[in-house]
Structures are given as C-alpha cells and as structure tokens.
Design a protein around this motif. Structure first.
Motif, PDB file in Angstrom:
ATOM      1  N   LEU A 199      -7.651  17.377 -24.847  1.00 49.48           N
ATOM      2  CA  LEU A 199      -6.944  17.366 -26.190  1.00 49.48           C
ATOM      3  C   LEU A 199      -6.269  16.270 -27.346  1.00 49.48           C
ATOM      4  CD1 LEU A 199      -3.122  17.004 -24.493  1.00 49.48           C
ATOM      5  CD2 LEU A 199      -4.096  15.500 -25.805  1.00 49.48           C
ATOM      6  N   LYS A 200      -6.563  17.658 -28.625  1.00 51.46           N
ATOM      7  CA  LYS A 200      -6.188  16.379 -30.002  1.00 51.46           C
ATOM      8  C   LYS A 200      -5.189  15.734 -29.721  1.00 51.46           C
ATOM      9  CE  LYS A 200      -7.124  20.437 -32.193  1.00 51.46           C
ATOM     10  NZ  LYS A 200      -8.002  21.572 -31.757  1.00 51.46           N
ATOM     11  N   MET A 201      -4.819  14.697 -30.107  1.00 53.22           N
ATOM     12  CA  MET A 201      -4.229  13.778 -30.372  1.00 53.22           C
ATOM     13  C   MET A 201      -4.242  13.279 -31.288  1.00 53.22           C
ATOM     14  SD  MET A 201      -1.657  11.929 -26.718  1.00 53.22           S
ATOM     15  CE  MET A 201      -0.083  11.150 -27.510  1.00 53.22           C
ATOM     16  N   ARG A 202      -2.296  12.090 -31.550  1.00 56.03           N
ATOM     17  CA  ARG A 202      -2.725  11.358 -32.635  1.00 56.03           C
ATOM     18  C   ARG A 202      -1.616  10.376 -32.688  1.00 56.03           C
ATOM     19  NH1 ARG A 202       1.359   7.675 -35.228  1.00 56.03           N
ATOM     20  NH2 ARG A 202       1.024   7.509 -37.344  1.00 56.03           N
ATOM     21  N   VAL A 203      -3.014   9.320 -32.223  1.00 53.45           N
ATOM     22  CA  VAL A 203      -1.876   8.647 -31.479  1.00 53.45           C
ATOM     23  C   VAL A 203      -2.715   6.950 -31.830  1.00 53.45           C
ATOM     24  CG1 VAL A 203      -3.364   8.872 -29.106  1.00 53.45           C
ATOM     25  CG2 VAL A 203      -1.158   6.817 -28.770  1.00 53.45           C
ATOM     26  N   PRO A 204      -2.211   5.585 -32.958  1.00 54.21           N
ATOM     27  CA  PRO A 204      -3.169   4.778 -33.343  1.00 54.21           C
ATOM     28  C   PRO A 204      -3.265   3.952 -32.205  1.00 54.21           C
ATOM     29  CG  PRO A 204      -0.186   4.376 -34.041  1.00 54.21           C
ATOM     30  CD  PRO A 204      -0.702   6.011 -33.081  1.00 54.21           C
ATOM     31  N   GLY A 205      -4.171   2.576 -32.755  1.00 49.96           N
ATOM     32  CA  GLY A 205      -4.618   1.798 -32.375  1.00 49.96           C
ATOM     33  C   GLY A 205      -5.243   2.219 -30.841  1.00 49.96           C
ATOM     34  N   LEU A 206      -4.710   0.319 -30.384  1.00 47.46           N
ATOM     35  CA  LEU A 206      -5.400   0.574 -28.919  1.00 47.46           C
ATOM     36  C   LEU A 206      -5.390   1.785 -27.397  1.00 47.46           C
ATOM     37  CD1 LEU A 206      -4.855  -3.280 -28.286  1.00 47.46           C
ATOM     38  CD2 LEU A 206      -6.671  -2.103 -29.124  1.00 47.46           C
ATOM     39  N   GLY A 207      -3.962   2.174 -28.174  1.00 43.42           N
ATOM     40  CA  GLY A 207      -3.465   3.723 -27.025  1.00 43.42           C
ATOM     41  C   GLY A 207      -3.891   4.226 -27.716  1.00 43.42           C
ATOM     42  N   GLY A 208      -4.115   4.758 -28.858  1.00 47.53           N
ATOM     43  CA  GLY A 208      -5.591   5.744 -29.445  1.00 47.53           C
ATOM     44  C   GLY A 208      -6.713   5.183 -28.459  1.00 47.53           C
ATOM     45  N   GLU A 209      -7.186   4.498 -28.157  1.00 53.49           N
ATOM     46  CA  GLU A 209      -8.426   4.354 -27.539  1.00 53.49           C
ATOM     47  C   GLU A 209      -8.252   4.401 -25.526  1.00 53.49           C
ATOM     48  OE1 GLU A 209     -12.335   2.952 -26.125  1.00 53.49           O
ATOM     49  OE2 GLU A 209     -10.942   3.785 -28.251  1.00 53.49           O
ATOM     50  N   VAL A 210      -7.075   3.733 -25.374  1.00 56.54           N
ATOM     51  CA  VAL A 210      -6.667   4.330 -23.861  1.00 56.54           C
ATOM     52  C   VAL A 210      -6.736   5.769 -23.901  1.00 56.54           C
ATOM     53  CG1 VAL A 210      -4.858   4.088 -22.110  1.00 56.54           C
ATOM     54  CG2 VAL A 210      -6.302   2.102 -23.823  1.00 56.54           C
ATOM     55  N   MET A 211      -6.324   6.470 -24.848  1.00 56.11           N
ATOM     56  CA  MET A 211      -6.181   7.699 -24.623  1.00 56.11           C
ATOM     57  C   MET A 211      -7.287   8.845 -24.659  1.00 56.11           C
ATOM     58  SD  MET A 211      -2.878   8.880 -23.526  1.00 56.11           S
ATOM     59  CE  MET A 211      -3.147  10.801 -23.896  1.00 56.11           C
ATOM     60  N   ARG A 212      -8.304   7.667 -25.663  1.00 50.90           N
ATOM     61  CA  ARG A 212      -9.727   9.088 -25.835  1.00 50.90           C
ATOM     62  C   ARG A 212     -10.572   8.426 -24.410  1.00 50.90           C
ATOM     63  NH1 ARG A 212     -14.880   7.425 -25.888  1.00 50.90           N
ATOM     64  NH2 ARG A 212     -14.553   5.009 -26.229  1.00 50.90           N
ATOM     65  N   ARG A 213     -11.081   7.510 -23.830  1.00 49.58           N
ATOM     66  CA  ARG A 213     -11.441   6.992 -22.802  1.00 49.58           C
ATOM     67  C   ARG A 213     -10.560   8.246 -21.501  1.00 49.58           C
ATOM     68  NH1 ARG A 213     -12.879   0.787 -21.993  1.00 49.58           N
ATOM     69  NH2 ARG A 213     -13.639   0.763 -24.289  1.00 49.58           N
ATOM     70  N   LEU A 214      -9.131   8.864 -21.599  1.00 53.06           N
ATOM     71  CA  LEU A 214      -9.283   8.997 -20.242  1.00 53.06           C
ATOM     72  C   LEU A 214      -9.130  11.201 -21.059  1.00 53.06           C
ATOM     73  CD1 LEU A 214      -5.327   8.201 -19.828  1.00 53.06           C
ATOM     74  CD2 LEU A 214      -7.694   7.405 -18.995  1.00 53.06           C
ATOM     75  N   GLY A 215      -9.743  11.190 -21.712  1.00 55.98           N
ATOM     76  CA  GLY A 215     -10.301  12.484 -22.378  1.00 55.98           C
ATOM     77  C   GLY A 215     -10.134  12.982 -23.614  1.00 55.98           C
ATOM     78  N   ALA A 216      -9.313  12.631 -24.692  1.00 59.26           N
ATOM     79  CA  ALA A 216      -8.495  12.969 -25.308  1.00 59.26           C
ATOM     80  C   ALA A 216      -9.325  12.906 -26.754  1.00 59.26           C
ATOM     81  CB  ALA A 216      -6.963  12.313 -25.939  1.00 59.26           C
ATOM     82  N   SER A 217      -9.201  13.711 -27.569  1.00 62.83           N
ATOM     83  CA  SER A 217      -9.613  13.512 -29.761  1.00 62.83           C
ATOM     84  C   SER A 217      -8.987  13.212 -29.876  1.00 62.83           C
ATOM     85  CB  SER A 217     -10.255  14.909 -29.385  1.00 62.83           C
ATOM     86  OG  SER A 217     -11.183  15.080 -30.858  1.00 62.83           O
ATOM     87  N   ILE A 218      -9.346  11.855 -30.337  1.00 63.35           N
ATOM     88  CA  ILE A 218      -8.380  11.115 -30.842  1.00 63.35           C
ATOM     89  C   ILE A 218      -8.310  11.435 -32.631  1.00 63.35           C
ATOM     90  CG2 ILE A 218      -7.414   8.864 -31.769  1.00 63.35           C
ATOM     91  CD1 ILE A 218      -6.829   9.968 -28.876  1.00 63.35           C
ATOM     92  N   ILE A 219      -7.300  11.941 -33.124  1.00 63.57           N
ATOM     93  CA  ILE A 219      -7.099  12.104 -34.584  1.00 63.57           C
ATOM     94  C   ILE A 219      -6.344  11.588 -35.565  1.00 63.57           C
ATOM     95  CG2 ILE A 219      -7.148  14.257 -36.525  1.00 63.57           C
ATOM     96  CD1 ILE A 219      -8.644  14.691 -34.088  1.00 63.57           C
ATOM     97  N   PRO A 220      -7.002  11.202 -36.861  1.00 67.54           N
ATOM     98  CA  PRO A 220      -6.007   9.415 -37.301  1.00 67.54           C
ATOM     99  C   PRO A 220      -5.480  10.488 -38.514  1.00 67.54           C
ATOM    100  CG  PRO A 220      -8.527   9.059 -37.507  1.00 67.54           C
ATOM    101  CD  PRO A 220      -8.361  10.835 -35.998  1.00 67.54           C
ATOM    102  N   LEU A 221      -4.643   9.777 -38.302  1.00 71.20           N
ATOM    103  CA  LEU A 221      -3.450  10.484 -39.280  1.00 71.20           C
ATOM    104  C   LEU A 221      -2.039   9.644 -39.845  1.00 71.20           C
ATOM    105  CD1 LEU A 221      -2.265  14.158 -37.828  1.00 71.20           C
ATOM    106  CD2 LEU A 221      -3.985  13.891 -39.390  1.00 71.20           C
ATOM    107  N   ALA A 222      -2.467   9.856 -41.317  1.00 71.96           N
ATOM    108  CA  ALA A 222      -0.961   9.568 -41.914  1.00 71.96           C
ATOM    109  C   ALA A 222       0.508   9.810 -41.247  1.00 71.96           C
ATOM    110  CB  ALA A 222      -1.038   9.083 -43.357  1.00 71.96           C
ATOM    111  N   SER A 223       1.431   9.142 -41.292  1.00 67.72           N
ATOM    112  CA  SER A 223       2.991   9.571 -40.436  1.00 67.72           C
ATOM    113  C   SER A 223       3.254  10.655 -41.304  1.00 67.72           C
ATOM    114  CB  SER A 223       4.203   8.149 -40.763  1.00 67.72           C
ATOM    115  OG  SER A 223       4.041   7.809 -41.962  1.00 67.72           O
ATOM    116  N   LYS A 224       3.064  11.003 -42.918  1.00 67.34           N
ATOM    117  CA  LYS A 224       3.971  11.974 -43.438  1.00 67.34           C
ATOM    118  C   LYS A 224       3.276  12.586 -42.745  1.00 67.34           C
ATOM    119  CE  LYS A 224       0.723  11.604 -47.185  1.00 67.34           C
ATOM    120  NZ  LYS A 224       0.043  12.955 -47.141  1.00 67.34           N
ATOM    121  N   ASP A 225       1.629  13.245 -42.117  1.00 69.11           N
ATOM    122  CA  ASP A 225       1.300  14.264 -42.325  1.00 69.11           C
ATOM    123  C   ASP A 225       1.055  14.924 -40.759  1.00 69.11           C
ATOM    124  OD1 ASP A 225      -0.199  14.423 -44.486  1.00 69.11           O
ATOM    125  OD2 ASP A 225      -1.653  13.007 -44.087  1.00 69.11           O
TER     126      ASP A 225
END
Length: 390
Positions: free
Chosen positions: A201-227
C-alpha cells in the motif's frame, strides 16, 4: 551575546496609554487571557501633560515558525503566544511573528534560533531529529505518551531537565507550547480488513510513523503538504495521514475517499515547542522569563482544548454531512503496529548516550503512568461508552 533591545521614540505618556490599550485589545482577542483591571479615566482637567522623555525598556523579539501563516490551530496558536506576551508585559516585550518562509524557510527555524538570527521558534521538535534523535521524545513517538501523560513527564518526571540539557547543546531553551492531542490514522482509498491489506500500500506518513508503517508492509511515499491531496485524488498514493478531523476537513480529504481510520497510534499527542535562543533567554529579567513560561503554558492548555473542541465538531460534519465512514484498524494491524513501534522507538532510543538517557526516562515514566491512566481514564472511557447515555 546578541542583544536586541531598542528604544521606542515616543513620549512616556503615549507609551503608557498604548500599552493599556494593547492589553485590553489582546484580552478581547484571546479569551484565555485574564481580564485586565483598569482604573477609571480621570477628567480631562485633571490629566497631566505627556512627559517629553523618550520611553525606555521596550524590547522586540522575533519568532519564526514551521507553519504557514494563520495555519489553523498551529499557526494561530503561535500568534496567540505572541499576543499574550505583549499583553502580559503591557507592551514592554513585543514578539513579532514570522510564518514559515517569511524570514527563514519553515525547517530552518531551529538553526535560525540556535545561531541568533531569530530569537525564538514555534514548531514540533521531531523536525530536528537530524540534530539528535532525542528530540523525537519531546514531540511524539509511535505508541508514546498522550498529551496529558507527556505534560506529566515533562513537569514531574524529569523530562524538562533532560530537555533543557539536550537543547542547551544547541543554544536553545525549550518549553511546551501546544498539543494537537490524539490524531487520526489516516484516509485510505480501500477498506483495511487485515494486516495483509497493508502489503504494498502506497502511503504518505512522515517520520517514525512512516517507518512503522513500512515495517507493516506499506510503501512510504514522501510528499510535501501541498502535494498530499492531489496525490490521493489521482491515486498516486493509496492512503494519507494528516492531523485530525478539524484540519482534515479543511483539507478536503473527504472529497476523495470515505474511509477514515483511527486511532493515530503513530502520533498519540503531538507536542509543540517554544524554543528560545539561550543567550536571549539568559538576558531577560526574571519577570520576563516568567511571562514567557506562563504564556507558553497557557497555550499548551488552550491549543489542546481547541483541537478537542474543533475535532469533535468536524468529526460530526464529516460523518453526518459528508458520509465519511469512521473505521478502526483491525486488531492484527494494531498488534503488529505496537510491536513495530516498540522496535523503532528502541532503535532510535539507543542511538547515542544522550538519547538513551531520554529514552530510559521516557519508558520508565510510561510504565509508571500508564498503570494509572489505564485504571482511571481508559476504564472510565470504556464504561462511559458502554453504560452511560450519550
């Protein structure tokens, strides 16, 4: 030492009148401020002529923030702090606020204050984790403190002493100055029925929360707030985390998807910081320091209350007017998230000596206080939901 005292070129009588008007005006704008008692005006015949001396003792401080101008809750909270300081000092200490990008870029606020290019910043200290991972613990970490628990650790569990020591290494004096309270887990284009639904699952979630979701199988997509909104709308991402109902409603995520998940285990209570250049702090009089401490403390309470009130209103609007489906993460997702959160937080907590001291204090206090909050607040909330009428 950089000093920014300046003399106001105005008559003493004019400044006194201006300061009184300033305090009354700010009280009207900020209901958290105590009423200002003013003496009845003297008749015109009894009025003394304005003194010609140049007014002294007025000081202006520059505050930079990581927020856009008038950003609801966060940017407006920083402005309230500035207004309170001016009102409480009768206009003798003025805080001039610069939104992110006006004086320095959003995420250069810390460096600007550390170097003395600005006097103070308002932001979330996990933005400075490249300076030290210990800063995460003074903002929020996955599976960490709620807002009230963090307050308890900072004020009564040794947190402030560690924070002062950490920030002093960067020439900064920190203090709590706002909290968003519990956040939501995010908006998802599809329903999450089990842990397997997070795979790929492609998800925007920053910081440590993003690393947690990555370990749960998600693909973390960094995005600026406006995007974030257009990416979710165009299916470039499958899910996005933002704040909570108040800000999420304003951002319009309900126009794209109706699946709104909680709880926001990744950010159970985001604390905001007022960070003051240490040399500036040391140069202030004791009463000026107390003003800054209490103005910041007032905002810490006021912002939390505002987020709770506005989130409640916005949640009703999202559900009742926009058909948003309020969903809870499945138990297997929460169980896996808990394990991953513990791993991620322990890894950063043991990254260096200073961070380990902060981490050890944080974890020990969490073990102590959660026994109480589980018996008290959690038990009451569960009972109220089951047995007490709404």
């Amino acid at each position: 030492m950089n000093r920014r005292d300046f003399l106001a070129g105005a008559a003493t009588g004019v400044v006194a009148g201006t300061a009184s008007a300033y305090a009354v005006t700010q009280h009207r704008r900020d209901p958290a401020m105590p009423p200002q008692e003013t003496a009845a005006p003297k008749p015109a015949s009894a009025a003394k002529p304005a003194a010609p001396a140049i007014a002294k003792g007025i000081r202006e401080l520059k505050m930079v923030t990581t927020w856009s101008k008038n950003f609801p809750g966060l940017g407006t909270g920083a402005q309230r702090v500035a207004d309170r300081v001016g009102a409480l000092t009768g206009g003798k200490l003025i805080v001039q606020l610069f939104a992110g990008g006006e004086l320095v870029p959003h995420f250069e606020s810390f460096d600007a204050v550390s170097s003395g290019a600005a006097d103070m910043y308002h932001g979330a200290d996990y933005y400075w984790r490249d300076k030290s991972q210990a800063f995460n613990f003074f903002a929020t970490v996955p599976g960490g403190f709620t807002a009230s628990e963090l307050n308890a650790w900072i004020h009564h569990g040794g947190g402030q002493k560690l924070w002062d020591e950490l920030a002093a290494g960067f020439n900064i004096k920190p203090m709590l100055c706002g909290n968003t309270g519990m956040q939501m887990g995010g908006w998802f284009n599809k329903e999450i029925k089990s842990l397997d639904d997070l795979n790929g699952l492609k998800m925007r979630v920053p910081g440590l929360g993003g690393e947690v979701m990555r370990r749960l199988g998600a693909s973390i997509i960094p995005l600026a707030s406006k995007d974030v909104f257009p990416a979710l709308q165009n299916r470039a991402i499958d899910a996005a985390e933002w704040f909570g109902p108040w800000n999420d409603l304003a951002f319009g995520f309900h126009k794209v998807t109706k699946n709104y998940y909680g709880p926001g285990f990744h950010e159970p209570g985001l604390a905001l910081t007022l960070g003051i250049n240490k040399e500036v702090w040391d140069s202030l009089s004791q009463d000026q320091q107390y003003v800054l401490l209490h103005a910041s403390s007032a905002e810490n309470d006021y912002m939390r209350a505002e987020f709770d009130a506005r989130n409640g209103e916005a949640l009703s609007t999202l559900a009742n007017q926009h058909g948003v489906q309020l969903r809870s993460f499945p138990d297997d997702v929460l169980k896996a998230a808990g394990a991953a959160s513990a791993e991620v937080v322990a890894e950063i907590g043991n990254s260096d000596g200073m961070t380990k001291r902060v981490y050890d204090s944080y974890i020990a206090f969490r073990a102590s206080i959660t026994r109480w909050t589980t018996l008290s607040e959690k038990a009451y909330m569960t009972a109220r939901g089951a047995f007490f009428p709404a």
